[in-house]
Design a protein around this motif. Structure first.
Motif, PDB file in Angstrom:
ATOM      1  N   UNK A   1      -2.525 -39.058 -49.249  1.00 14.33           N
ATOM      2  CA  UNK A   1      -1.479 -39.903 -48.674  1.00 14.33           C
ATOM      3  C   UNK A   1      -1.808 -41.383 -48.845  1.00 14.33           C
ATOM      4  N   UNK A   2      -3.082 -41.733 -48.761  1.00 12.40           N
ATOM      5  CA  UNK A   2      -3.472 -43.134 -48.890  1.00 12.40           C
ATOM      6  C   UNK A   2      -3.116 -43.731 -50.240  1.00 12.40           C
TER       7      UNK A   2
ATOM      8  N   UNK B   1      14.426 -50.966 -46.949  1.00 13.81           N
ATOM      9  CA  UNK B   1      13.996 -49.689 -47.450  1.00 13.81           C
ATOM     10  C   UNK B   1      13.280 -48.960 -46.341  1.00 13.81           C
ATOM     11  N   UNK B   2      13.160 -47.675 -46.474  1.00 11.87           N
ATOM     12  CA  UNK B   2      12.413 -46.862 -45.524  1.00 11.87           C
ATOM     13  C   UNK B   2      11.421 -46.013 -46.303  1.00 11.87           C
ATOM     14  N   UNK B   3      10.223 -45.876 -45.766  1.00 11.66           N
ATOM     15  CA  UNK B   3       9.208 -45.044 -46.414  1.00 11.66           C
ATOM     16  C   UNK B   3       9.299 -43.644 -45.833  1.00 11.66           C
ATOM     17  N   UNK B   4       9.638 -42.686 -46.651  1.00 15.67           N
ATOM     18  CA  UNK B   4       9.835 -41.312 -46.190  1.00 15.67           C
ATOM     19  C   UNK B   4       8.572 -40.498 -46.415  1.00 15.67           C
TER      20      UNK B   4
ATOM     21  N   UNK C   1       0.904 -36.851 -43.098  1.00 12.70           N
ATOM     22  CA  UNK C   1      -0.113 -37.794 -43.591  1.00 12.70           C
ATOM     23  C   UNK C   1       0.477 -38.997 -44.325  1.00 12.70           C
ATOM     24  N   UNK C   2       1.523 -38.774 -45.137  1.00 14.16           N
ATOM     25  CA  UNK C   2       2.123 -39.895 -45.867  1.00 14.16           C
ATOM     26  C   UNK C   2       2.796 -40.855 -44.891  1.00 14.16           C
ATOM     27  N   UNK C   3       3.500 -40.320 -43.896  1.00 20.21           N
ATOM     28  CA  UNK C   3       4.152 -41.178 -42.918  1.00 20.21           C
ATOM     29  C   UNK C   3       3.156 -41.992 -42.114  1.00 20.21           C
TER      30      UNK C   3
ATOM     31  N   UNK D   1       9.062 -42.579 -36.338  1.00 27.23           N
ATOM     32  CA  UNK D   1       9.598 -41.537 -35.478  1.00 27.23           C
ATOM     33  C   UNK D   1       8.906 -40.207 -35.750  1.00 27.23           C
ATOM     34  N   UNK D   2       8.465 -39.591 -34.654  1.00 24.67           N
ATOM     35  CA  UNK D   2       7.924 -38.254 -34.728  1.00 24.67           C
ATOM     36  C   UNK D   2       9.039 -37.236 -34.564  1.00 24.67           C
TER      37      UNK D   2
END
Length: 275
Positions: A168-169, A262-265, A195-197, A214-215
């Motif tokens: 993920x890093x 943008x949003x990181x998914x 992990x990516x989030x 958001x969880x």
């Protein structure tokens, strides 16, 4: 000769099985690592389920951390230029782009080396029929070839914490550092807490961004739930817009740099490409 156990995907109809291999000496410019930790990623599950067209049999595992067992001739530095020695704790990048054609549109224009048609990835397209069968981290040892990005870990780094960042890093460093750097004062929305989030939230915060995460279930947010300062969660019964104000407050949002659009998914469908 030293022998190693490894988890091998022999075909797409049977579960992976344990096999033994001789550990060959490292090639010039390469090194042999004794694997201490290996991650399990969705990418590992796809080949085992027959969802990827990969050569078999192969040793699975593209995330790993271990100690240097042997150094090949000419291997004495990691990717940062730090000295390497037997016994050092190291991590490595899973993929090697060819860097040979010098005209690859993916590498030189799109800055997407993962699209390299000749990319070699440990644990994914490295069958046991290669010079060394140990090309995955789900084994006692892994043979790393020349061109692999290897990093020596500083003393005191928790290996479990480092492994949580193994895949993920780099994915989010590529996204937030290379593809679209985060700027101080921007707002970053992170959807999902895998992990990516979590890597996206951590890196965006380090860059000075305001993180909204958001969880699941959607009544909890990543930042406060994980104890990350600077993240925000609305009070019960109230909602907060992306601009930072409650819709019913009637007051304008505080002045800040324009938010990024943008949003990181961290979901499978929206995750940035892995480096």
């Amino acid at each position: 000769m030293t022998t190693a156990r490894a988890v091998v995907l022999t075909n797409f109809t049977n579960p992976p099985e344990l096999a033994s291999f001789d550990v060959p000496p490292p090639t010039p410019g390469g090194l042999t690592v004794a694997c201490r930790y290996a991650g399990i990623c969705g990418t590992d599950l796809h080949p085992a389920s027959g969802h990827l067209d990969v050569p078999t049999p192969l040793v699975l595992g593209h995330e790993g951390l271990g100690t240097v067992h042997a150094l090949g001739t000419g291997t004495d530095r990691d990717a940062n230029g730090d000295a390497l020695a037997v016994g050092d704790t190291v991590m490595w990048a899973s993929s090697i782009a060819c860097h040979a054609c010098h005209a690859c549109h993916a590498c030189h224009v799109l800055r997407e080396p993962t699209l390299c048609a000749n990319r070699r990835t440990y644990g994914v397209n490295r069958p046991v029929t290669e010079e060394s069968p140990l090309r995955g981290s789900w084994g006692d040892f892994i043979s790393l070839e020349p061109g692999t990005t290897v990093i020596r870990l500083p003393a005191g780094i928790d290996p479990v914490a480092a492994m949580s960042f193994a895949c993920a890093g780099p994915t989010m460093v590529h996204a937030l550092g290379g593809r679209r750097p985060v700027r101080l004062g921007e707002t970053v929305v992170v959807q999902g807490s895998g992990p990516v989030g979590l890597a996206a939230a951590a890196l965006a915060q380090l860059a000075g961004a305001r993180v909204i995460g958001r969880l699941r279930p959607p009544t909890r947010e990543t930042g406060e739930a994980r104890g990350q300062p600077g993240s925000r969660r609305p009070a019960p019964g109230r909602s907060t817009t992306a601009a930072g104000r409650r819709p019913d407050s009637g007051s304008p949002p505080p002045r800040r740099a324009p938010p990024s659009r943008w949003a990181a998914h961290s979901s499978a469908g929206g995750a940035p490409r892995k480096p």
